[in-house]
Structures are given as structure tokens and as C-alpha cells.
Design a protein around this motif. Structure first.
Motif, mmCIF file in Angstrom:
data_model
loop_
_atom_site.group_PDB
_atom_site.id
_atom_site.type_symbol
_atom_site.label_atom_id
_atom_site.label_comp_id
_atom_site.label_asym_id
_atom_site.label_seq_id
_atom_site.Cartn_x
_atom_site.Cartn_y
_atom_site.Cartn_z
ATOM 1 N N ARG A 1 0.835 -1.209 0.000
ATOM 2 C CA ARG A 1 0.000 0.000 0.000
ATOM 3 C C ARG A 1 0.867 1.256 0.000
ATOM 4 N N VAL A 2 1.965 1.229 0.744
ATOM 5 C CA VAL A 2 2.871 2.372 0.742
ATOM 6 C C VAL A 2 3.448 2.569 -0.652
ATOM 7 N N LYS A 3 3.843 1.478 -1.279
ATOM 8 C CA LYS A 3 4.392 1.571 -2.633
ATOM 9 C C LYS A 3 3.358 2.087 -3.618
ATOM 10 N N ASN A 4 2.129 1.623 -3.487
ATOM 11 C CA ASN A 4 1.060 2.050 -4.388
ATOM 12 C C ASN A 4 0.522 3.441 -4.057
ATOM 13 N N ARG A 5 0.909 3.973 -2.892
ATOM 14 C CA ARG A 5 0.352 5.243 -2.394
ATOM 15 C C ARG A 5 -1.168 5.140 -2.312
ATOM 16 N N HIS A 6 -1.596 4.001 -1.779
ATOM 17 C CA HIS A 6 -3.022 3.695 -1.658
ATOM 18 C C HIS A 6 -3.387 3.727 -0.180
ATOM 19 N N PRO A 7 -3.800 4.858 0.362
ATOM 20 C CA PRO A 7 -4.049 4.976 1.802
ATOM 21 C C PRO A 7 -5.278 4.181 2.230
ATOM 22 N N TYR A 8 -5.360 3.922 3.528
ATOM 23 C CA TYR A 8 -6.510 3.223 4.096
ATOM 24 C C TYR A 8 -7.719 4.140 4.193
ATOM 25 N N HIS A 9 -7.474 5.445 4.337
ATOM 26 C CA HIS A 9 -8.558 6.406 4.485
ATOM 27 C C HIS A 9 -8.363 7.528 3.464
ATOM 28 N N PRO A 10 -9.447 8.129 2.988
ATOM 29 C CA PRO A 10 -9.333 9.161 1.933
ATOM 30 C C PRO A 10 -8.469 10.355 2.331
ATOM 31 N N HIS A 11 -8.482 10.727 3.611
ATOM 32 C CA HIS A 11 -7.760 11.915 4.046
ATOM 33 C C HIS A 11 -6.380 11.601 4.608
ATOM 34 N N THR B 1 -5.641 8.834 -14.151
ATOM 35 C CA THR B 1 -4.610 8.740 -15.172
ATOM 36 C C THR B 1 -3.835 7.447 -15.089
ATOM 37 N N GLY B 2 -4.074 6.661 -14.027
ATOM 38 C CA GLY B 2 -3.343 5.425 -13.873
ATOM 39 C C GLY B 2 -2.034 5.642 -13.144
ATOM 40 N N GLY B 3 -1.598 4.595 -12.401
ATOM 41 C CA GLY B 3 -0.383 4.719 -11.635
ATOM 42 C C GLY B 3 -0.571 5.570 -10.403
ATOM 43 N N ALA B 4 0.524 5.725 -9.661
ATOM 44 C CA ALA B 4 0.461 6.516 -8.435
ATOM 45 C C ALA B 4 0.424 7.999 -8.766
ATOM 46 N N GLY C 1 12.403 -2.373 -4.290
ATOM 47 C CA GLY C 1 12.293 -3.600 -5.070
ATOM 48 C C GLY C 1 10.875 -4.003 -5.405
ATOM 49 N N MET C 2 9.878 -3.289 -4.909
ATOM 50 C CA MET C 2 8.482 -3.596 -5.193
ATOM 51 C C MET C 2 8.021 -2.896 -6.462
ATOM 52 N N ALA C 3 7.036 -3.488 -7.106
ATOM 53 C CA ALA C 3 6.388 -2.871 -8.262
ATOM 54 C C ALA C 3 5.005 -2.393 -7.865
ATOM 55 N N SER C 4 4.597 -1.264 -8.406
ATOM 56 C CA SER C 4 3.278 -0.727 -8.091
ATOM 57 C C SER C 4 2.200 -1.602 -8.719
ATOM 58 N N THR C 5 1.222 -1.993 -7.893
ATOM 59 C CA THR C 5 0.137 -2.854 -8.365
ATOM 60 C C THR C 5 -1.219 -2.161 -8.319
ATOM 61 N N ARG D 1 10.843 9.836 1.972
ATOM 62 C CA ARG D 1 10.000 8.770 2.498
ATOM 63 C C ARG D 1 8.563 9.235 2.621
ATOM 64 N N ARG D 2 7.660 8.360 2.247
ATOM 65 C CA ARG D 2 6.226 8.639 2.355
ATOM 66 C C ARG D 2 5.627 7.931 3.569
#
Length: 287
Positions: free
Chosen positions: A74-84, A145-148, A133-137, A219-220
Motif C-alpha cells: 500500500r505504501v508503494k502504491n500510495r493507496h491509503p486506508y482512508h481518503p484523508h 490517469t493510472g499509476g500513483a 524492489g516492489m512494483a506498483s500494483t 520517504r512517504r
């Protein structure tokens, strides 16, 4: 070597500790109840879940699932658990290190407690390498627009890369002789042959560390090392099943209770160590 409490002070092998912590991130698993698993998409497939046998009558059905890989994804994807949510928080409960490996984990937890600042950076370094070493999924960003999606860190990194390319181009066009500036590093100030200045120029010309942004700014996430007997409260530990007195968090004070010290009892020998301070909260903000 100096001795402490009759024992010879040891010198930790930081490379081995990095390898141990990297293995912990990949291998460690936690227990979650089956009901808590429903409706939560953390990127786990069925092959990564193990159904734990029920040993007591009132014990709920449990899943043993990977602890950190889904969270780091989730960190790699920048996909947070909550919208804010803007910053990811990664908790490292030292009791989980002990539960993972009673020997290597216990030793690493003990060293991290004694030298908290050094191991805070060591853990972050390992996490940075794992994320690299991770790929964004993530199938697409919120902008469609796709991607992070881009953020301030991306802008800073792009600006720094542009500055480095412009710097290299200027060095190639400003009359360098054998890779040296004819005017000297200070415009003819007489330090052309100074070893420190020449080494710094060579590092800058190669795009070395002096021109790169510090890892702390890139770091994010924020890393929190939790003392022994204190469980994590944020994902993925918000769904962790803790089995009372048989848990690694059990202590004489109770499950999850950490014995702290008063602030006035913290002495100079605690500098750099992980210290738990007890006190009374008299005021809190509404945020």
C-alpha cells in the motif's frame, strides 16, 4: 573494551541486523479473526492465508496472514486506508520480533531498545530497500490517469534531477581542462589543489550523495518502534487477534500494559535508548 554489569560490551553487526530485519519483514505473520478479514481488501490472495486450528472451545476461527508485505505494498502504491490519510505509519512492535524468532528477534529487539535512534534509521533503510524492489500494483490513481499520483516528493525529485543534468551540461561547456575548472572552485580563490574540494567536486560531478535529496525527505511513511509488551494499534495490527495471557504482550500489569518510568527518573544513561515515560494527561486537543 568497556564492561557493563560484568559483561563485555558487544559491538553489533549492523549488516547482520539489516539482513535479520529484512527477513522479519518478509516472513512475519499475525493472527486475525475470520470475521475481521471479511470486507477488508489488503491485497492478500488465498494462498497467503493459513487457517489456524481451534484449540479451545470459545476461540474464534483465525487466519494467519503476512504482516508487513500487504502494508508495504500500500505504501508503494500510495493507496491509503482512508481518503484523508497523507502519511503512512509503520509500527514495529518489538514483541513481534520476539514472537517471530525467539533468538534472533530477541537479540535485535534488545539492541533496538538500547540504541533506538541508530536502529530507527537502520529499520528505515531496510524498508526503503524493500519498497525500492516492489512494483506498483494499484490499478489507477484517483485522478484517473493510472499509476500513483504525483505529490510534493515527486516534484522535488524532478527538480533535483533537472538541476543535476544542468550542472553536468554546464561543466561540459564552460571550458573544463582535464575535468577541472580553470577558474578554481571559488573563481580563482587558490583552492584548486585542495584535496577536500577536489573530492567534493568529483562526487558532485558524478551525481553522488551530496546532490541527492536526503532519504528522510523522500520517504512517504513514518516509522514507530514500539517497546516490548506494547501492541500495535494501526494497520495491520488493528485487526490482530491477541489471546490474553498466552500472548507475547502479556505482562504482570496486564495485556498491552507497559511499565514506564517518571520523567524525573530519566537519567543521562538513557540517552539514545527507547524509554517509556508514564504520566498523566491533563489537556488534549480536539484534532
Amino acid at each position: 573494551m568497556a564492561e557493563t554489569d560484568g559483561d563485555v560490551a558487544e559491538h553489533p553487526n549492523y549488516q547482520e541486523d539489516e539482513a535479520t530485519f529484512s527477513l522479519f519483514l518478509r516472513e512475519h505473520t499475525i493472527l486475525t479473526t475470520v470475521n475481521n478479514d471479511n470486507g477488508n481488501d489488503n491485497g492478500d490472495d488465498d494462498d497467503s492465508l493459513l487457517l489456524e486450528p481451534i484449540t479451545t472451545v470459545n476461540k474464534p476461527p483465525l487466519h494467519r496472514r503476512p504482516c508487513y508485505p500487504p502494508h508495504l505494498q500500500r505504501v508503494k502504491n500510495r493507496h491509503p486506508y482512508h481518503p484523508h490519510q497523507k502519511t503512512f505509519l509503520i509500527e514495529i512492535p518489538l514483541s513481534e520480533l520476539v514472537a517471530w524468532d525467539a533468538i534472533r528477534g530477541t537479540e535485535l529487539a534488545r539492541r533496538a531498545t538500547r540504541n533506538g535512534m541508530r536502529y530507527q534509521e537502520l529499520f528505515c533503510k531496510v524498508i526503503d530497500e524493500v519498497l525500492e524492489g516492489m512494483a506498483s500494483t494499484y490499478p489507477g490513481g484517483r485522478n484517473g490517469t493510472g499509476g500513483a499520483r504525483r505529490d510534493a516528493i515527486d516534484v522535488l525529485a524532478d527538480q533535483r534531477r533537472a538541476q543535476q543534468e544542468a550542472h553536468r551540461a554546464n561543466n561540459g561547456d564552460n571550458g573544463d581542462i582535464n575535468g577541472e575548472d580553470v577558474n578554481g572552485p571559488l573563481g580563482g580563490g587558490g583552492l584548486e589543489n585542495d584535496a577536500a574540494v577536489r573530492n567534493a567536486q568529483n562526487v558532485n560531478a558524478a551525481g553522488g550523495a551530496t546532490e541527492d535529496l536526503p532519504p528522510l525527505l523522500m520517504r512517504r511513511y513514518e516509522l514507530r518502534i514500539l517497546p516490548l509488551k506494547r501492541p500495535g494499534a494501526l494497520p495491520p495490527f488493528d485487526r490482530q487477534y491477541i489471546d490474553g495471557k498466552d500472548s507475547q504482550y502479556a505482562s504482570e500489569e496486564g495485556v498491552g500494559e507497559v511499565q514506564g518510568v517518571s520523567l524525573r527518573r530519566v537519567r543521562s544513561q538513557a540517552i539514545g535508548s527507547l524509554v517509556t515515560v508514564c504520566g498523566m494527561i491533563v489537556r488534549a486537543s480536539g484534532e
